[in-house]
Design an enzyme around this catalytic site. Structure first.
Site, PDB file in Angstrom:
ATOM      1  NE  ARG A 337      -3.923  -1.555   2.368  1.00  0.00           N
ATOM      2  CZ  ARG A 337      -4.211  -2.582   3.350  1.00  0.00           C
ATOM      3  NH1 ARG A 337      -4.783  -2.601   4.424  1.00  0.00           N
ATOM      4  NH2 ARG A 337      -5.486  -3.945   2.766  1.00  0.00           N
ATOM      5  NE  ARG A 463      -3.117  -2.876   8.481  1.00  0.00           N
ATOM      6  CZ  ARG A 463      -4.216  -3.271   8.239  1.00  0.00           C
ATOM      7  NH1 ARG A 463      -4.198  -4.970   7.147  1.00  0.00           N
ATOM      8  NH2 ARG A 463      -5.531  -2.541   7.443  1.00  0.00           N
TER       9      ARG A 463
END
Ligand SMILES: Cc1cc2nc3c(=O)[nH]c(=O)nc-3n(C[C@H](O)[C@H](O)[C@H](O)COP(=O)(O)OP(=O)(O)OC[C@H]3O[C@@H](n4cnc5c(N)ncnc54)[C@H](O)[C@@H]3O)c2cc1C
Length: 666
Positions: A337, A463
């Protein structure tokens, strides 16, 4: 205080097993004499409360919603990772461990991440046993899809509602224990302080938000599972109520706060539409399995689109820039991401943005619809050259996979994403930073534990998708129930903890005093005024790209807003009953302190890693430039009276099982 992460000795794959074999246990009869407070009943707190009660402890669980069923976890869309290797595509415990450490840009603790990968498979078994309707293939086996930063399919899902279904599982397990009287559920209660007696966490002060009553609750240990603090940015994909208060209060009582600047900006969210918005909406990462991200290759096309003179469907294939596929051929649209977010920003900053504000890129399903349609036409022995039929068949497949997400997009944007590409832009989504915990998930306050998104977690500086649900449920179902027993084993003879001691009186007075200050501030500005101002500074100067100058300014500006807040905030109504503005004011007061520490942390970390991107530290092609020599540590901050006085403690990270190399997804 020196930081001791309490990582067990031995080879990484044996640590958790050896640890469990040698810890102290509490016998079932003694568990009945021990009380545990769990603050938060999302996936982490809900699974912990249910498991601890099942084990025999007396649990008191708190949440500020009217039911655990409404925790922010319910919003989770895309899925949950587990190293089951059902696809036979080369997955393993080690590979999940490796992907997570690399995905986090080598800023996570190896031992915890390996444990997470080990127990990931148990989570799926547990949830299936509970009846969670995870997606299945035609033959009945559990299905998987891919998320960013991996080359395997290991994400289990329930359409675009994975969090909701998993939460129903945890909630059912909790309800069984509520029915048995092993969990006392205190809905609409907000924890406002921690009580420490003789150096150990022994209770909390909570406010009943319906009656306004300030209550004392005691226990032998306190578990904080209060979620993340992304709402410090005001606009985020988090639930409106998500806040930092429980974590911040324990920080002020001695729990170190780790890596506050590690925040995840998710690449696929519905772009901001105007000044009066209070919430942003995520379009799940699962969409990157099939959606292709692009912007026009020519500046004049991008301009024409922004001016409404051209439609995306009119741009020829050759005139499109699938920039992730171009820059990262190996991972393509499934890069992690942080990388996808920065790449979108780079294209928009260069003038290729496709909405009115110039801050949007396309996520396009046209090719997937044709691919699936042809596939179906072949399976059904229909005409693969019939374009209308193929589109219909393909649309049905895409709808079956992502239907609720497409519907949500259409409701918000008023465009049909089956016919025209979605517009997306990065938005604040998840906080990797949080309360520092050791291997036992215990904070620097003995007896105070932190789990789920509230702790600084296993995700390092970034994450990977579908790993938060995995971590929250790992902590709650499979890790904390062991580690807390080890801590509680000497407490079996302590007996009930009284709430009549000076420590409880002081903590209660402390809470009352804070409420009085806010209720008596005779200002004329609503709480949101300050929250929005804070959010703007956070986004502009502490957001996706940061530099020393902006961070220095941000610290000063946030301190100034804080001062203004206490002078000029207006909290209407009374403190003796339901007062949402008061609840909001209490939360924003804490955000105004956290924001400053956040900027301070980002300023001290003179490197770029994962979601922390310092403009001064980047490679020639704009990638994050880590400095392993000087910054391969967890930054754990100790509170010393104000965020600006916080003292840094370093947990040096040791990498014995993965090689520290510059991260590459090319
Ligand atoms: C839109 C969206 C989609 C996502 N999709 C995915 C996904 O597909 N896969 C994935 O792995 N992750 C996903 N995530 C991330 C994931 O949902 C969260 O990280 C995770 O659910 C957090 O769980 P939690 O139990 O730690 O906290 P939460 O679910 O946030 O629960 C917090 C609990 O604490 C309580 N609480 C908070 N403060 C107090 C207080 N002071 N007093 C009393 N109670 C308090 C609340 O009432 C609540 O019960 C997504 C996140 C968002 C925003």
């Amino acid at each position: 205080m020196a930081l001791d992460s309490k990582i067990p000795n031995g080879p990484i794959s044996d640590k958790w097993t050896n640890y469990k074999d040698h810890i102290n246990l509490v016998n079932p009869a003694n568990k009945r004499n021990i009380d545990i407070i769990v603050v938060g009943t999302g996936l982490a707190g809900g699974s912990a409360a249910a498991t601890l009660a099942e084990l025999g402890y007396n649990v008191k669980a708190f949440c500020y919603q009217d039911s655990p069923r409404r925790a922010h976890s319910i919003a989770a869309q895309g899925g949950i990772n587990a190293a089951k290797n059902y696809q036979g595509d080369g997955d393993s415990t080690f590979r999940l461990f490796y992907d997570t450490v690399k995905g986090g840009d080598y800023r996570a603790r190896e031992a915890n991440v390996h444990r997470l990968a080990e127990v990931s498979t148990n989570i799926i078994d547990q949830c299936v046993a509970q009846g969670v309707p995870l997606a299945r293939e035609y033959g009945g086996l559990l299905d998987n899809r891919s998320f960013g930063g991996t080359l395997v399919s290991r994400t289990f899902y329930a359409k675009g509602q994975t969090g909701q279904q998993l939460l129903l599982g945890a909630y059912s397990a909790m309800n069984r224990q509520i029915g048995r009287g092993k969990i006392e559920m205190l809905n609409r209660h907000e924890m406002l302080d921690l009580v420490i007696v003789n150096g150990k966490a022994r209770g909390i002060i909570a406010r009943d938000s319906i009656t306004g009553k300030i209550e004392r609750h005691s226990a032998h240990a306190v578990v904080i599972a209060s979620g993340g603090y992304g709402n410090v940015f005001f606009l985020s994909t988090n639930a409106m109520g998500s806040n930092v208060t429980a974590s911040w209060k324990i920080h002020k009582k001695g729990a170190y706060f780790a890596n506050p600047c590690y925040t995840q900006i998710h690449p696929t969210c519905i772009p901001v539409s105007g000044e009066h918005q209070s919430k942003l909406t995520l379009m799940s990462e699962s969409l990157r399995n099939d959606g292709r991200i692009w912007v026009p290759a020519k500046l004049e096309d991008a301009k024409a689109i922004r001016e409404g003179k051209l439609k995306p469907t009119q741009i020829a294939e050759a005139d499109r820039d699938y920039y992730l596929e171009r820059r990262y051929p190996a991972f393509g649209n499934l890069v992690p991401r942080d990388i996808a977010s920065r790449a979108a920003k780079e294209r928009c900053d260069a003038g290729f943005g496709v909405n009115k504000t110039g801050e949007a890129v396309y996520l396009d399903f046209a090719e997937a619809i044709l691919r699936y349609g042809k596939d179906q036409a072949k399976v059904k022995h229909l005409d693969v050259n019939d374009e209308v039929l193929v589109k219909k068949l393909g649309t049905d497949v895409v709808a079956s996979k992502y239907g609720n997400l497409f519907q949500m997009y259409e409701k918000i944007v008023d465009e049909n994403p089956y016919q025209t590409p979605m517009m997306i832009y990065p938005a604040v989504h998840y906080t990797m930073g949080g309360v520092w915990v050791d291997y036992n998930l215990m904070t620097t306050i003995p007896g105070c534990f932190a789990i789920g998104e509230a702790n600084f977690s296993d995700h390092g500086a970034n994450r990977l998708g579908a790993s938060a649900l995995m971590q929250g449920l790992a902590d709650g179902y499979f890790v904390l129930p062991y580690t807390i027993g080890d801590y509680l084993s000497p407490d079996i003879k302590v007996g009930k903890i009284s709430t009549e001691t000076q420590e409880f009186i002081d903590a209660e007075n402390n809470v009352r005093a804070q409420i009085d200050v806010l209720m008596n501030a005779k200002g004329n500005k609503p709480v949101d005024y300050f929250h929005k101002k804070l959010g703007k500074i956070m986004w502009d100067k502490v957001g996706m790209a940061r530099n020393a100058e902006g961070l220095t300014e941000a610290q000063q500006e946030i301190a100034a807003i804080r001062e203004d807040f206490y002078k000029n905030v207006q909290v209407p109504g009374t403190a003796n009953g339901l007062n949402p503005e008061l609840s909001k004011a209490l939360r924003v007061a804490d955000f105004l302190e956290l924001g400053e520490l956040f900027a301070k942390d980002a300023l001290h970390r003179n490197e770029s890693c994962g979601g922390h991107f310092r403009e001064e530290y980047q490679t020639a092609d704009g990638e994050a430039q880590r400095d392993d020599q000087n910054f391969a540590y967890v930054a754990a901050w100790e509170y010393k009276g104000s965020p600006s006085d916080a003292v840094l403690h370093k947990e040096e990270l040791v990498f014995d099982n993965v090689k520290l190399v510059q991260r590459s997804y090319k």
